[in-house]
Design a protein around this motif. Sequence first.
Motif, PDB file in Angstrom:
ATOM      1  N   PRO A 176       0.813  -1.218   0.000  1.00 29.20           N
ATOM      2  CA  PRO A 176       0.000   0.000   0.000  1.00 29.20           C
ATOM      3  C   PRO A 176       0.847   1.268   0.000  1.00 29.20           C
ATOM      4  CG  PRO A 176      -0.080  -1.097   2.133  1.00 29.20           C
ATOM      5  CD  PRO A 176       0.614  -2.028   1.194  1.00 29.20           C
ATOM      6  N   GLU A 177       1.991   1.232   0.700  1.00 27.68           N
ATOM      7  CA  GLU A 177       2.790   2.462   0.808  1.00 27.68           C
ATOM      8  C   GLU A 177       3.377   2.899  -0.523  1.00 27.68           C
ATOM      9  OE1 GLU A 177       5.617  -0.790   2.376  1.00 27.68           O
ATOM     10  OE2 GLU A 177       3.543  -0.563   1.749  1.00 27.68           O
ATOM     11  N   TYR A 178       3.565   1.969  -1.467  1.00 24.20           N
ATOM     12  CA  TYR A 178       4.163   2.336  -2.747  1.00 24.20           C
ATOM     13  C   TYR A 178       3.096   2.712  -3.771  1.00 24.20           C
ATOM     14  CZ  TYR A 178       7.973  -0.182  -0.556  1.00 24.20           C
ATOM     15  OH  TYR A 178       8.917  -0.603   0.323  1.00 24.20           O
ATOM     16  N   LEU A 179       1.879   2.291  -3.557  1.00 21.97           N
ATOM     17  CA  LEU A 179       0.863   2.467  -4.583  1.00 21.97           C
ATOM     18  C   LEU A 179       0.014   3.712  -4.355  1.00 21.97           C
ATOM     19  CD1 LEU A 179      -0.079  -1.256  -5.070  1.00 21.97           C
ATOM     20  CD2 LEU A 179       1.337   0.174  -6.511  1.00 21.97           C
ATOM     21  N   VAL A 180       0.055   4.251  -3.143  1.00 22.02           N
ATOM     22  CA  VAL A 180      -0.566   5.553  -2.920  1.00 22.02           C
ATOM     23  C   VAL A 180       0.471   6.573  -3.376  1.00 22.02           C
ATOM     24  CG1 VAL A 180      -1.426   7.139  -1.185  1.00 22.02           C
ATOM     25  CG2 VAL A 180      -1.872   4.691  -0.964  1.00 22.02           C
ATOM     26  N   ALA A 181       0.067   7.452  -4.295  1.00 21.74           N
ATOM     27  CA  ALA A 181       1.061   8.373  -4.870  1.00 21.74           C
ATOM     28  C   ALA A 181       1.530   9.354  -3.804  1.00 21.74           C
ATOM     29  CB  ALA A 181       0.443   9.129  -6.037  1.00 21.74           C
ATOM     30  N   PRO A 182       2.783   9.251  -3.379  1.00 19.12           N
ATOM     31  CA  PRO A 182       3.279  10.183  -2.379  1.00 19.12           C
ATOM     32  C   PRO A 182       3.724  11.483  -3.043  1.00 19.12           C
ATOM     33  CG  PRO A 182       4.884   8.449  -2.811  1.00 19.12           C
ATOM     34  CD  PRO A 182       3.759   8.276  -3.797  1.00 19.12           C
ATOM     35  N   ASP A 183       3.867  12.510  -2.237  1.00 15.09           N
ATOM     36  CA  ASP A 183       4.405  13.769  -2.746  1.00 15.09           C
ATOM     37  C   ASP A 183       5.868  13.533  -3.106  1.00 15.09           C
ATOM     38  OD1 ASP A 183       5.494  16.243  -3.150  1.00 15.09           O
ATOM     39  OD2 ASP A 183       4.477  17.189  -1.454  1.00 15.09           O
ATOM     40  N   PRO A 184       6.277  13.800  -4.375  1.00 10.68           N
ATOM     41  CA  PRO A 184       7.665  13.530  -4.761  1.00 10.68           C
ATOM     42  C   PRO A 184       8.684  14.246  -3.863  1.00 10.68           C
ATOM     43  CG  PRO A 184       6.345  14.032  -6.695  1.00 10.68           C
ATOM     44  CD  PRO A 184       5.468  14.271  -5.493  1.00 10.68           C
ATOM     45  N   GLU A 185       8.284  15.386  -3.281  1.00  9.07           N
ATOM     46  CA  GLU A 185       9.222  16.111  -2.419  1.00  9.07           C
ATOM     47  C   GLU A 185       9.515  15.334  -1.143  1.00  9.07           C
ATOM     48  OE1 GLU A 185       7.850  20.100  -1.870  1.00  9.07           O
ATOM     49  OE2 GLU A 185       7.772  20.474  -4.025  1.00  9.07           O
ATOM     50  N   GLN A 186       8.615  14.408  -0.791  1.00 11.56           N
ATOM     51  CA  GLN A 186       8.821  13.614   0.418  1.00 11.56           C
ATOM     52  C   GLN A 186       9.670  12.375   0.145  1.00 11.56           C
ATOM     53  OE1 GLN A 186       7.554  14.924   3.298  1.00 11.56           O
ATOM     54  NE2 GLN A 186       6.948  16.587   1.925  1.00 11.56           N
ATOM     55  N   LEU A 187       9.949  12.090  -1.113  1.00 14.14           N
ATOM     56  CA  LEU A 187      10.671  10.869  -1.459  1.00 14.14           C
ATOM     57  C   LEU A 187      12.163  11.128  -1.569  1.00 14.14           C
ATOM     58  CD1 LEU A 187       8.287   9.530  -4.224  1.00 14.14           C
ATOM     59  CD2 LEU A 187       8.604   8.541  -1.978  1.00 14.14           C
ATOM     60  N   GLU A 188      12.936  10.134  -1.156  1.00 13.83           N
ATOM     61  CA  GLU A 188      14.388  10.274  -1.273  1.00 13.83           C
ATOM     62  C   GLU A 188      14.797  10.219  -2.745  1.00 13.83           C
ATOM     63  OE1 GLU A 188      16.462   7.315   0.971  1.00 13.83           O
ATOM     64  OE2 GLU A 188      15.046   7.481   2.634  1.00 13.83           O
ATOM     65  N   PRO A 189      15.815  10.977  -3.123  1.00 11.13           N
ATOM     66  CA  PRO A 189      16.319  10.885  -4.503  1.00 11.13           C
ATOM     67  C   PRO A 189      16.859   9.489  -4.787  1.00 11.13           C
ATOM     68  CG  PRO A 189      17.240  12.795  -3.361  1.00 11.13           C
ATOM     69  CD  PRO A 189      16.540  11.962  -2.331  1.00 11.13           C
ATOM     70  N   ILE A 190      16.790   9.090  -6.045  1.00 13.22           N
ATOM     71  CA  ILE A 190      17.386   7.818  -6.435  1.00 13.22           C
ATOM     72  C   ILE A 190      18.399   8.059  -7.535  1.00 13.22           C
ATOM     73  CG2 ILE A 190      15.682   6.100  -5.737  1.00 13.22           C
ATOM     74  CD1 ILE A 190      14.305   6.357  -8.354  1.00 13.22           C
ATOM     75  N   ASP A 191      19.401   7.219  -7.565  1.00 12.28           N
ATOM     76  CA  ASP A 191      20.458   7.312  -8.559  1.00 12.28           C
ATOM     77  C   ASP A 191      19.936   6.733  -9.877  1.00 12.28           C
ATOM     78  OD1 ASP A 191      22.666   6.846 -10.196  1.00 12.28           O
ATOM     79  OD2 ASP A 191      23.985   6.375  -8.512  1.00 12.28           O
ATOM     80  N   PRO A 192      20.014   7.506 -10.980  1.00 14.19           N
ATOM     81  CA  PRO A 192      19.520   6.987 -12.262  1.00 14.19           C
ATOM     82  C   PRO A 192      20.161   5.661 -12.653  1.00 14.19           C
ATOM     83  CG  PRO A 192      20.167   9.301 -12.473  1.00 14.19           C
ATOM     84  CD  PRO A 192      20.530   8.868 -11.088  1.00 14.19           C
ATOM     85  N   LYS A 193      21.447   5.493 -12.337  1.00  6.26           N
ATOM     86  CA  LYS A 193      22.145   4.245 -12.705  1.00  6.26           C
ATOM     87  C   LYS A 193      21.536   3.051 -11.974  1.00  6.26           C
ATOM     88  CE  LYS A 193      26.753   6.088 -13.812  1.00  6.26           C
ATOM     89  NZ  LYS A 193      26.744   7.414 -13.186  1.00  6.26           N
ATOM     90  N   GLU A 194      21.193   3.250 -10.700  1.00  2.00           N
ATOM     91  CA  GLU A 194      20.614   2.148  -9.923  1.00  2.00           C
ATOM     92  C   GLU A 194      19.213   1.811 -10.425  1.00  2.00           C
ATOM     93  OE1 GLU A 194      20.926   3.153  -5.785  1.00  2.00           O
ATOM     94  OE2 GLU A 194      23.003   2.491  -5.693  1.00  2.00           O
ATOM     95  N   LEU A 195      18.448   2.838 -10.791  1.00  2.00           N
ATOM     96  CA  LEU A 195      17.113   2.576 -11.327  1.00  2.00           C
ATOM     97  C   LEU A 195      17.214   1.860 -12.674  1.00  2.00           C
ATOM     98  CD1 LEU A 195      14.064   2.828 -11.032  1.00  2.00           C
ATOM     99  CD2 LEU A 195      14.210   5.095 -12.063  1.00  2.00           C
ATOM    100  N   LEU A 196      18.193   2.262 -13.482  1.00  2.00           N
ATOM    101  CA  LEU A 196      18.409   1.604 -14.777  1.00  2.00           C
ATOM    102  C   LEU A 196      18.761   0.124 -14.574  1.00  2.00           C
ATOM    103  CD1 LEU A 196      18.511   2.040 -17.831  1.00  2.00           C
ATOM    104  CD2 LEU A 196      20.883   2.767 -17.598  1.00  2.00           C
ATOM    105  N   GLU A 197      19.609  -0.160 -13.602  1.00  2.00           N
ATOM    106  CA  GLU A 197      19.964  -1.556 -13.294  1.00  2.00           C
ATOM    107  C   GLU A 197      18.725  -2.343 -12.861  1.00  2.00           C
ATOM    108  OE1 GLU A 197      23.106  -1.841 -10.394  1.00  2.00           O
ATOM    109  OE2 GLU A 197      24.447  -0.599 -11.629  1.00  2.00           O
ATOM    110  N   GLU A 198      17.877  -1.697 -12.058  1.00  2.00           N
ATOM    111  CA  GLU A 198      16.655  -2.354 -11.598  1.00  2.00           C
ATOM    112  C   GLU A 198      15.732  -2.668 -12.779  1.00  2.00           C
ATOM    113  OE1 GLU A 198      14.212  -3.949  -8.615  1.00  2.00           O
ATOM    114  OE2 GLU A 198      16.253  -3.183  -8.444  1.00  2.00           O
TER     115      GLU A 198
END
Length: 362
Positions: free
Chosen positions: A25-47
């Motif tokens: 549930p915590e991932y599917l309710v759209a959170p405010d992007p300002e409240q989310l930690e930044p992610i590294d584009p390279k790590e997301l690409l690997e995922e």
Amino acid sequence: MGNGTSRLYSALTKTLDGSPAAQHPEYLVAPDPEQLEPIDPKELLEECRAVLHTRPPRFQRGFVDLRADGPSSSHAPIRVMQWNILAQALGEGKDNFVQCPLEALKWEERKCLILEEILAYQPDILCLQEVDHYFDTFRPLLGRLGYQGTFFPKPWSPCLDVEHNNGPDGCALFFLQNRFRLVNSANIRLTAMTLKTNQVAIAQTLECKESSRQFCIAVTHLKARTGWERFRSAQGCDLLQNLQNITQGAKIPLIVCGDFNAEPTEEVYRHFASSSLNLNSAYKLLSADGQSEPPYTTWKIRTSGESRHTLDYIWYSKHALSVRSALALLTEEQIGPNRLPSFNYPSDHLSLVCDFSFNEEP
């Protein structure tokens, strides 16, 4: 990458359709992007690549250098991506891509192919059409990559006719917050012959943080189908009038991205090409004479037959901006006999990507 982070990425590569909401549930309710930690584009690409490990590798496309001889700007170019990403509800429920296996359209994987394409080219500005997973996918993920997003849905989206849809589709515009400041933003519902229509546009004036130069970026998606040429023409005229006002009669440089659903032979194309806004179509510059659009930007096979058309464009103020490079299109060989979408490519439209610079320093 720690276990918690890995689990987070894995949860984000699922979707409402792919797993019951109760599980994450915590991932599917759209959170405010300002409240989310930044992610590294390279790590997301690997995922994304981990999710796509059973699929063939991404097609490789190169940038074509289009710089004319002369002084080059001392500032980093502005990379703009235009892409109709294919609404999930339409791809699975309405579009009848007869040569594309349903398996290739599964959102959990197709989403990762879309993200992989965006991450591969790392645009400063992203203009998308047919977005029907804005709140649960693109806003939170791109927000964590540093983008600020705006979404304007169609008033009567055809996605809503599809069972198990994810809401209406529309246009989305994202820009990197570390490069630009938002000066103003307008959501435009296009009119045709004074009638409000089901097509929309977003126009934003941005200021480059590095140079303080301002420009306007707009995204749109005009009415589809043969027989609607005059309607599209009227929508285009309405959009041009709106952009005249927003750019103060072309004082502010302009970039317009869109799926115009119109070949270069149509009247709406001619309106843009001859507008007092002094616009040129960036992808013409890839042709030998600099005057011809690409042979296709979309290529698909439906029950009605095969269709190969040039419908997508990036227009720009030729008096104020130069195209430094443009991403080459996929070749017919790369696209393959079953055309698009496919296991290799997530949409029936190709992404267009250009690097722009201002013609002269202020």
